[in-house]
Write a protein that holds these residues in place. Structure first.
Motif, PDB file in Angstrom:
ATOM      1  N   SER A 222     -40.414  70.299  -7.208  1.00 26.43           N
ATOM      2  CA  SER A 222     -40.275  69.054  -7.729  1.00 26.43           C
ATOM      3  C   SER A 222     -39.716  69.418  -9.019  1.00 26.43           C
ATOM      4  O   SER A 222     -40.623  69.506 -10.260  1.00 26.43           O
ATOM      5  CB  SER A 222     -41.565  68.374  -7.931  1.00 26.43           C
ATOM      6  N   GLY A 223     -38.425  69.592  -9.575  1.00 22.36           N
ATOM      7  CA  GLY A 223     -37.765  69.551 -10.710  1.00 22.36           C
ATOM      8  C   GLY A 223     -38.059  70.729 -11.337  1.00 22.36           C
ATOM      9  O   GLY A 223     -39.000  71.687 -10.969  1.00 22.36           O
ATOM     10  N   VAL A 224     -37.641  70.935 -12.805  1.00 23.32           N
ATOM     11  CA  VAL A 224     -37.913  72.124 -13.384  1.00 23.32           C
ATOM     12  C   VAL A 224     -39.515  72.239 -13.911  1.00 23.32           C
ATOM     13  O   VAL A 224     -40.140  73.091 -14.304  1.00 23.32           O
ATOM     14  CB  VAL A 224     -36.966  72.066 -14.670  1.00 23.32           C
ATOM     15  N   SER A 225     -40.034  70.923 -14.104  1.00 26.35           N
ATOM     16  CA  SER A 225     -41.418  70.920 -14.451  1.00 26.35           C
ATOM     17  C   SER A 225     -42.434  71.085 -13.288  1.00 26.35           C
ATOM     18  O   SER A 225     -43.584  71.445 -13.579  1.00 26.35           O
ATOM     19  CB  SER A 225     -41.532  69.558 -15.438  1.00 26.35           C
ATOM     20  N   GLY A 226     -42.123  70.679 -12.081  1.00 24.88           N
ATOM     21  CA  GLY A 226     -43.200  70.850 -11.107  1.00 24.88           C
ATOM     22  C   GLY A 226     -43.826  69.441 -11.077  1.00 24.88           C
ATOM     23  O   GLY A 226     -44.334  69.404 -10.079  1.00 24.88           O
ATOM     24  N   VAL A 227     -43.949  68.637 -11.909  1.00 27.01           N
ATOM     25  CA  VAL A 227     -44.688  67.478 -12.014  1.00 27.01           C
ATOM     26  C   VAL A 227     -43.602  66.125 -11.736  1.00 27.01           C
ATOM     27  O   VAL A 227     -44.236  65.136 -11.858  1.00 27.01           O
ATOM     28  CB  VAL A 227     -45.654  67.167 -13.135  1.00 27.01           C
ATOM     29  N   GLU A 228     -42.588  66.330 -11.382  1.00 25.18           N
ATOM     30  CA  GLU A 228     -41.470  65.263 -11.281  1.00 25.18           C
ATOM     31  C   GLU A 228     -41.991  64.271 -10.359  1.00 25.18           C
ATOM     32  O   GLU A 228     -41.869  62.928 -10.645  1.00 25.18           O
ATOM     33  CB  GLU A 228     -40.146  65.797 -11.473  1.00 25.18           C
ATOM     34  N   ALA A 229     -42.105  64.789  -9.085  1.00 28.69           N
ATOM     35  CA  ALA A 229     -42.524  63.915  -8.128  1.00 28.69           C
ATOM     36  C   ALA A 229     -43.824  63.180  -8.256  1.00 28.69           C
ATOM     37  O   ALA A 229     -44.070  62.077  -8.209  1.00 28.69           O
ATOM     38  CB  ALA A 229     -42.720  64.723  -6.861  1.00 28.69           C
ATOM     39  N   ILE A 230     -44.781  63.943  -8.853  1.00 35.11           N
ATOM     40  CA  ILE A 230     -45.968  63.345  -9.441  1.00 35.11           C
ATOM     41  C   ILE A 230     -45.944  61.970 -10.004  1.00 35.11           C
ATOM     42  O   ILE A 230     -46.349  60.873 -10.199  1.00 35.11           O
ATOM     43  CB  ILE A 230     -46.960  64.105  -9.951  1.00 35.11           C
ATOM     44  N   ALA A 231     -45.031  62.384 -11.309  1.00 33.28           N
ATOM     45  CA  ALA A 231     -44.711  61.289 -12.348  1.00 33.28           C
ATOM     46  C   ALA A 231     -43.956  59.893 -11.621  1.00 33.28           C
ATOM     47  O   ALA A 231     -44.471  59.092 -11.891  1.00 33.28           O
ATOM     48  CB  ALA A 231     -43.851  61.980 -13.524  1.00 33.28           C
ATOM     49  N   ALA A 232     -43.191  60.254 -10.796  1.00 37.30           N
ATOM     50  CA  ALA A 232     -42.438  59.349 -10.051  1.00 37.30           C
ATOM     51  C   ALA A 232     -43.263  58.543  -9.276  1.00 37.30           C
ATOM     52  O   ALA A 232     -43.273  57.131  -9.386  1.00 37.30           O
ATOM     53  CB  ALA A 232     -41.280  60.082  -9.167  1.00 37.30           C
ATOM     54  N   ILE A 233     -44.202  59.085  -8.587  1.00 39.79           N
ATOM     55  CA  ILE A 233     -45.239  58.397  -7.872  1.00 39.79           C
ATOM     56  C   ILE A 233     -46.226  57.705  -8.583  1.00 39.79           C
ATOM     57  O   ILE A 233     -46.548  56.519  -8.220  1.00 39.79           O
ATOM     58  CB  ILE A 233     -46.060  59.222  -6.923  1.00 39.79           C
ATOM     59  N   VAL A 234     -46.580  58.092  -9.680  1.00 39.31           N
ATOM     60  CA  VAL A 234     -47.596  57.418 -10.651  1.00 39.31           C
ATOM     61  C   VAL A 234     -46.768  56.125 -11.159  1.00 39.31           C
ATOM     62  O   VAL A 234     -47.388  55.067 -10.993  1.00 39.31           O
ATOM     63  CB  VAL A 234     -48.022  58.240 -11.762  1.00 39.31           C
ATOM     64  N   LYS A 235     -45.352  56.229 -11.304  1.00 32.21           N
ATOM     65  CA  LYS A 235     -44.963  54.863 -11.870  1.00 32.21           C
ATOM     66  C   LYS A 235     -44.663  53.877 -10.830  1.00 32.21           C
ATOM     67  O   LYS A 235     -44.664  52.683 -10.941  1.00 32.21           O
ATOM     68  CB  LYS A 235     -43.420  55.261 -12.276  1.00 32.21           C
ATOM     69  N   LEU A 236     -44.600  54.418  -9.434  1.00 32.44           N
ATOM     70  CA  LEU A 236     -44.458  53.674  -8.383  1.00 32.44           C
ATOM     71  C   LEU A 236     -45.823  52.551  -7.742  1.00 32.44           C
ATOM     72  O   LEU A 236     -45.802  51.661  -7.368  1.00 32.44           O
ATOM     73  CB  LEU A 236     -43.873  54.135  -7.133  1.00 32.44           C
ATOM     74  N   LEU A 237     -47.087  53.432  -8.207  1.00 34.46           N
ATOM     75  CA  LEU A 237     -48.375  53.158  -7.504  1.00 34.46           C
ATOM     76  C   LEU A 237     -48.757  51.892  -8.018  1.00 34.46           C
ATOM     77  O   LEU A 237     -49.227  50.888  -7.134  1.00 34.46           O
ATOM     78  CB  LEU A 237     -49.527  53.930  -8.170  1.00 34.46           C
ATOM     79  N   PRO A 238     -48.486  51.097  -9.275  1.00 36.89           N
ATOM     80  CA  PRO A 238     -48.730  49.786  -9.421  1.00 36.89           C
ATOM     81  C   PRO A 238     -48.083  48.716  -8.403  1.00 36.89           C
ATOM     82  O   PRO A 238     -48.714  47.673  -8.208  1.00 36.89           O
ATOM     83  CB  PRO A 238     -48.311  49.451 -10.912  1.00 36.89           C
ATOM     84  N   ARG A 239     -46.975  49.137  -7.733  1.00 36.70           N
ATOM     85  CA  ARG A 239     -46.251  48.356  -6.792  1.00 36.70           C
ATOM     86  C   ARG A 239     -46.942  48.556  -5.571  1.00 36.70           C
ATOM     87  O   ARG A 239     -46.570  47.663  -4.447  1.00 36.70           O
ATOM     88  CB  ARG A 239     -44.825  48.498  -6.844  1.00 36.70           C
ATOM     89  N   MET A 240     -47.884  49.484  -5.273  1.00 44.57           N
ATOM     90  CA  MET A 240     -48.335  49.873  -4.066  1.00 44.57           C
ATOM     91  C   MET A 240     -49.654  49.467  -3.893  1.00 44.57           C
ATOM     92  O   MET A 240     -50.142  49.137  -2.688  1.00 44.57           O
ATOM     93  CB  MET A 240     -47.928  51.405  -3.657  1.00 44.57           C
ATOM     94  N   LEU A 241     -50.289  49.300  -4.867  1.00 41.94           N
ATOM     95  CA  LEU A 241     -51.847  49.295  -4.701  1.00 41.94           C
ATOM     96  C   LEU A 241     -52.448  47.943  -4.954  1.00 41.94           C
ATOM     97  O   LEU A 241     -51.890  46.968  -5.921  1.00 41.94           O
ATOM     98  CB  LEU A 241     -52.665  50.190  -5.744  1.00 41.94           C
ATOM     99  N   VAL A 242     -53.539  47.579  -4.220  1.00 40.06           N
ATOM    100  CA  VAL A 242     -54.290  46.078  -4.552  1.00 40.06           C
ATOM    101  C   VAL A 242     -54.758  46.501  -5.945  1.00 40.06           C
ATOM    102  O   VAL A 242     -55.299  47.538  -6.401  1.00 40.06           O
ATOM    103  CB  VAL A 242     -55.426  45.817  -3.385  1.00 40.06           C
ATOM    104  N   PRO A 243     -55.239  45.204  -6.806  1.00 37.92           N
ATOM    105  CA  PRO A 243     -55.932  45.509  -7.953  1.00 37.92           C
ATOM    106  C   PRO A 243     -57.402  46.196  -7.492  1.00 37.92           C
ATOM    107  O   PRO A 243     -57.940  45.860  -6.687  1.00 37.92           O
ATOM    108  CB  PRO A 243     -56.261  44.286  -8.435  1.00 37.92           C
TER     109      PRO A 243
END
Ligand SMILES: C[S@@+](CC[C@H](N)C(=O)[O-])C[C@H]1O[C@@H](n2cnc3c(N)ncnc32)[C@H](O)[C@@H]1O
Length: 292
Positions: A222-243
Motif C-alpha cells: 500500500s504505497g510508499v508509506s504502507g498506510v495509504e489504503a488504511i487512510a483511504a478507508i478511514v476517509k470513506l468510513l463516514p459514508r459507510m457506517l451508521v451513526p
C-alpha cells in the motif's frame, strides 16, 4: 514401486530436504506426504511403515520441490484453515493469517451487544478469500442469530475464490459478494460494523518472508508509506457506517501511531486491540457525526 521403503522414510527425506527452507519442515513434509498418499496425516503417523506407489512418490517429490522454492503450503494444498473452517485458496488470494482472526472475534463481540430490531449489517472491505465475511456469518448462524454481510473485493479472480468459499461453507444467504473498488463503493444502506484487513506493507519493504512473493501484490502493498489504503478507508468510513457504528481495521505492527493520527472529530480512533504478542494490530474507529 517407490524408492522409499516406507512412508516414514519418505517423511524423513522430505523433512531433511526442507530443513533450511522452512521452520516447520517436518510438519510441512507430513502434510505434503499425506496429500500425495491421499490420506490424513494421522493415518501416516499410525502406519509409518505403509509403502508408497511410484505415482505417490513422484507427486511427493514435486510437492517438496515446490515447497523448497518457498511456495506456501496453503497454495500447494489449495486450502487453509481460518476460524476453524476450511477455506479454498489460490495465488489469487492472500492466505488467511491467524492474526486476522482477531478481527472476526472483535466483530462478533460488537454484534453480540446488538439491540436493534432489524438484522445487523456488516461490511468487509477487501474480502480476498472471503475468510472474514464467511467466519462472521458462520459463527452468527451457529449461534442462531441473523446477520447480513456484504463482502467487497477489487480482484475478480479473488471474488471467484470467495464465491466458492461462500458456497462450500453454506453461507451464501448471509454473505453478498461484490466485485469493485472501495473508493467507488456506494451503498443504499449503511453498516453497523465495518471490518477490513487492507494491504499495509510499504512498497520496497524487504523485511518479509520469501513465501509472500507468491501472494498477490495488491493484497500486500500500500504505497510508499504502507498506510495509504488504511487512510483511504478511514476517509470513506463516514459514508459507510451508521451513526455510532464501529470499524475494525487490521494494521501493521509499527503503524498504530500513524493510524491514530487519521482520527477526525466525527470518526475517532478509539483505541487498538493487541495480538497474542501484545502488539497493536487492530485499530478501532467509531463514527459519531456532529449533532445537527
Ligand atoms: C490483505 S488482503 C485481505 C484479504 C482477506 N480479507 C484476508 O484477511 O485474508 C487485502 C485485500 O484487499 C483487496 N483490495 C486492495 N485494494 C482494494 C480496493 N481499492 N478495493 C477493493 N479491494 C481492494 C485486495 O485485492 C486483497 O484481496
Amino acid at each position: 514401486m517407490s524408492s522409499f521403503t516406507s512412508a516414514q522414510a519418505a517423511l524423513n527425506w522430505g523433512a531433511e530436504h526442507l530443513l533450511s527452507k522452512s521452520p516447520s519442515s517436518r510438519l510441512d513434509a507430513l502434510l505434503l506426504l499425506a496429500r500425495a498418499m491421499h490420506c490424513s496425516k494421522e493415518q501416516i503417523i499410525a502406519g509409518p511403515q505403509h509403502p508408497l506407489t511410484a505415482a505417490q512418490e513422484a507427486q511427493f517429490n514435486q510437492f517438496i520441490a515446490r515447497r523448497a522454492r518457498y511456495e506456501p503450503i496453503a497454495y500447494i494444498l489449495g486450502s487453509q484453515e481460518f476460524w476453524g473452517l476450511p477455506f479454498k485458496v489460490s495465488p489469487a488470494v492472500l492466505i488467511p493469517r491467524p492474526e486476522t482472526e482477531l478481527l472476526v472475534a472483535l466483530a462478533l463481540e460488537a454484534l453480540a451487544g446488538w439491540q436493534g430490531d432489524r438484522t445487523p449489517r456488516v461490511l468487509d472491505l477487501g474480502a480476498g478469500s472471503g475468510c472474514i465475511a464467511c467466519a462472521i456469518a458462520h459463527s452468527m448462524r451457529a449461534e442462531g442469530r441473523s446477520v447480513q454481510v456484504v463482502a467487497l473485493e477489487g480482484s475478480g479472480a479473488a471474488v471467484e475464490i470467495a464465491h466458492q468459499n461462500v458456497l462450500q461453507l453454506g453461507v451464501n444467504e448471509l454473505v453478498e459478494l461484490r466485485h469493485g473498488d472501495w473508493n467507488e463503493f456506494t451503498c443504499a444502506e449503511l453498516f453497523d460494523v465495518v471490518v477490513s484487513n487492507p494491504p499495509y506493507i510499504a512498497q520496497g519493504d524487504t523485511n518479509r518472508s520469501p513465501e509472500t512473493d507468491f501472494e498477490p501484490k495488491e493484497a500486500l502493498f500500500s504505497g510508499v508509506s504502507g498506510v495509504e489504503a488504511i487512510a483511504a478507508i478511514v476517509k470513506l468510513l463516514p459514508r459507510m457506517l451508521v451513526p455510532g457504528g464501529v470499524a475494525f481495521m487490521e494494521i501493521g505492527i509499527d503503524q498504530a501511531a500513524r493510524v491514530k493520527e487519521l482520527s477526525s472529530s466525527t470518526l475517532q480512533c478509539c483505541g487498538f486491540k493487541q495480538d497474542l504478542s501484545g502488539r497493536d494490530r487492530v485499530a478501532v474507529f467509531r463514527f459519531t457525526p456532529a449533532e445537527r
